[in-house]
Enzyme design. Structure first.
Site, short mmCIF file in Angstrom:
data_model
loop_
_atom_site.label_atom_id
_atom_site.label_comp_id
_atom_site.label_asym_id
_atom_site.label_seq_id
_atom_site.Cartn_x
_atom_site.Cartn_y
_atom_site.Cartn_z
NE ARG A 1 -3.96 -1.65 -4.62
CZ ARG A 1 -3.53 -1.86 -3.26
NH1 ARG A 1 -3.23 -0.90 -2.39
NH2 ARG A 1 -3.41 -3.19 -3.07
CG ASP B 1 -1.98 -0.89 1.15
OD1 ASP B 1 -2.19 -1.85 0.42
OD2 ASP B 1 -2.63 -0.77 2.21
C1 LIG Z 1 -8.49 -1.55 -3.94
C2 LIG Z 1 -7.91 -0.33 -3.25
C3 LIG Z 1 -6.86 -0.24 -2.54
C4 LIG Z 1 -6.71 1.21 -2.09
N1 LIG Z 1 -5.43 1.25 -1.46
C5 LIG Z 1 -5.17 2.50 -1.13
C6 LIG Z 1 -3.72 2.87 -0.68
O1 LIG Z 1 -2.50 2.09 -0.89
N2 LIG Z 1 -3.28 4.17 -0.51
C7 LIG Z 1 -4.18 5.31 -0.65
O2 LIG Z 1 -4.17 6.38 -0.28
N3 LIG Z 1 -5.63 5.01 -0.81
C8 LIG Z 1 -5.88 3.66 -1.16
N4 LIG Z 1 -7.13 3.32 -1.58
C9 LIG Z 1 -8.29 4.38 -1.28
C10 LIG Z 1 -8.53 5.41 -2.54
O3 LIG Z 1 -7.10 6.25 -2.38
C11 LIG Z 1 -9.64 6.40 -2.56
O4 LIG Z 1 -9.66 6.92 -1.14
C12 LIG Z 1 -10.96 5.72 -2.34
O5 LIG Z 1 -10.81 4.35 -3.61
C13 LIG Z 1 -12.18 6.52 -2.83
O6 LIG Z 1 -11.85 7.14 -4.16
P1 LIG Z 1 -12.40 6.42 -5.38
O7 LIG Z 1 -11.14 6.24 -6.51
O8 LIG Z 1 -13.20 5.41 -5.28
O9 LIG Z 1 -13.14 7.80 -6.12
P2 LIG Z 1 -14.20 8.80 -5.55
O10 LIG Z 1 -14.34 9.88 -6.50
O11 LIG Z 1 -13.87 9.21 -4.19
O12 LIG Z 1 -15.69 7.91 -5.63
C14 LIG Z 1 -16.41 7.42 -6.59
C15 LIG Z 1 -17.52 7.01 -6.35
O13 LIG Z 1 -17.47 5.73 -5.70
C16 LIG Z 1 -18.23 5.58 -4.52
N5 LIG Z 1 -17.29 5.65 -3.22
C17 LIG Z 1 -16.04 5.84 -2.99
N6 LIG Z 1 -15.60 5.87 -1.83
C18 LIG Z 1 -16.70 5.31 -1.10
C19 LIG Z 1 -16.85 4.97 0.27
N7 LIG Z 1 -16.06 5.13 1.20
N8 LIG Z 1 -18.21 4.59 0.73
C20 LIG Z 1 -19.25 4.60 -0.13
N9 LIG Z 1 -18.95 4.71 -1.53
C21 LIG Z 1 -17.74 5.21 -2.00
C22 LIG Z 1 -19.11 6.73 -4.35
O14 LIG Z 1 -20.26 6.26 -5.19
C23 LIG Z 1 -18.43 7.65 -5.27
O15 LIG Z 1 -19.17 8.68 -5.87
C24 LIG Z 1 -7.55 1.98 -2.18
C25 LIG Z 1 -8.78 2.05 -2.74
C26 LIG Z 1 -9.12 0.77 -3.48
C27 LIG Z 1 -10.38 0.56 -4.05
#
Ligand SMILES: Cc1cc2nc3c(=O)[nH]c(=O)nc-3n(C[C@H](O)[C@H](O)[C@H](O)COP(=O)(O)OP(=O)(O)OC[C@H]3O[C@@H](n4cnc5c(N)ncnc54)[C@H](O)[C@@H]3O)c2cc1C
Length: 308
Positions: free
Chosen positions: A182, A132
């Protein structure tokens, strides 16, 4: 950055609130939306259900910023045990770890030793071992750890954050390693000196970085993984993958357990490789606050759980 998100991310760093929330049954109930349970067995059981739908799994034991070396040893030993469970489970399951959970705050060298032990075991059972990306202060050291691991173990992947200005240059610098990346938007509370303060800029950068990785994937020089729930963005990226001639199996989509589940199933049924990240363990407070910050409306779940 929205005020709600900033407040929730600041609350994530409060040891007092951590102690309070961790003792409240209704908060624990609310976390169930994003994790099947605290025990590793809960995670493995949930993964078997996903497997029946053709989805793979990434597993992560919650916890970060450990403060004594013995805790890092225990995390390493836990994952060695977990790899044994994976080896006999028949799951397309992989492990993702946080460097500070393996003692990066205490010693870079010792953390690297732990990671090498785990990457070796992961490779021996045919898995991809994931690292991560944490807060900005860890980026240089995490990149150095990734390089050291990837030179010895080809099947190691790294999370990178599209909200950071530096990520474009960091991805270019990794291209000589045939990286497995990722790409995520980024979950921490970073200042505008290092990260885009406006979401639209992060989204634009996410698309540009993905496009670059898909181009490299078509030439067999990178394996991109899109770690996002942003469905319109993902649909555009699937179209870009086709335009670049990147093979269907040349990239993956990873999402979190409990989020956009219907879309995860749809993408799978359309032929995408989809993996669901399942978290487990009792140290869920900071991680859970980051999930609330991503969508402050999620606070409603906590309130509803309090009301039973
Ligand atoms: C597999 C995976 C691994 C990750 N690893 C890391 C990492 O190593 N380091 C790091 O900094 N971050 C990590 N993240 C978190 C990432 O940085 C984001 O904070 C998170 O994925 C929300 O952003 P989004 O890309 O989904 O887009 P957004 O624009 O935030 O969300 C798009 C849509 O997805 C849905 N959504 C998003 N989050 C949520 C939620 N919490 N609850 C409900 N609905 C939601 C909503 O419908 C939203 O409109 C990871 C995420 C994933 C999926």
């Amino acid at each position: 950055m929205s005020i709600g998100r900033t407040i929730l991310l600041k609350m994530a760093d409060s040891p007092f609130l951590n102690r309070q929330a961790s003792q409240r049954a209704f908060v624990k109930r609310a976390t169930r939306r994003f994790m099947p349970g605290e025990a590793p067995e809960d995670a493995l059981r949930a993964a078997q259900l996903l497997k029946a739908e053709g989805r793979g799994t990434i597993f992560t034991k919650l916890g970060e910023n450990i403060e004594v070396p013995a805790d890092a040893d225990a995390v390493r030993d836990h994952y060695l045990w977990f790899f044994d469970q994976l080896a006999t489970s028949g799951l397309d399951g992989h492990v993702s770890v946080k460097p500070t959970q393996l003692g990066l705050d205490l010693s870079y060298d010792r953390c690297l030793e732990h990671l090498l032990v785990l990457a070796t075991r992961s490779e021996a059972i045919g898995k991809i071992f994931w690292i991560d990306m944490e807060g900005f202060v860890y980026v240089d050291r995490t990149l150095a750890l990734y390089r050291a691991l990837k030179e010895r173990h080809p099947r190691v992947g790294l999370a990178m954050q599209a909200y950071l200005y530096r990520t474009q240059a960091d991805i270019e610098a990794l291209m000589d390693l045939n990286p497995i990346i990722r790409l995520v938007k980024g979950a921490y509370n970073e200042p505008s000196s290092v990260a885009y303060p406006v979401k639209a800029d992060t989204n634009r950068n996410y698309f540009d970085l993905s496009d670059r990785m898909l181009q490299a994937a078509a030439a067999g020089r990178c394996t991109p993984v899109f770690g996002t729930h942003d469905i319109p963005l993902l649909d555009r990226l699937v179209a870009r993958a086709k335009a670049h001639g990147a093979p269907d199996k040349g990239y993956e989509v990873h999402m979190l357990y409990g989020i956009r589940d219907a879309d995860q199933r749809r993408l799978r049924s359309e032929g995408r490789t989809v993996k669901t990240l399942i978290s487990y363990g009792s140290a869920w407070y900071k991680w859970y606050m980051r999930r609330l910050a991503e969508r402050p409306a999620n606070v409603g779940f906590v309130v509803r759980s309090m009301l039973g």
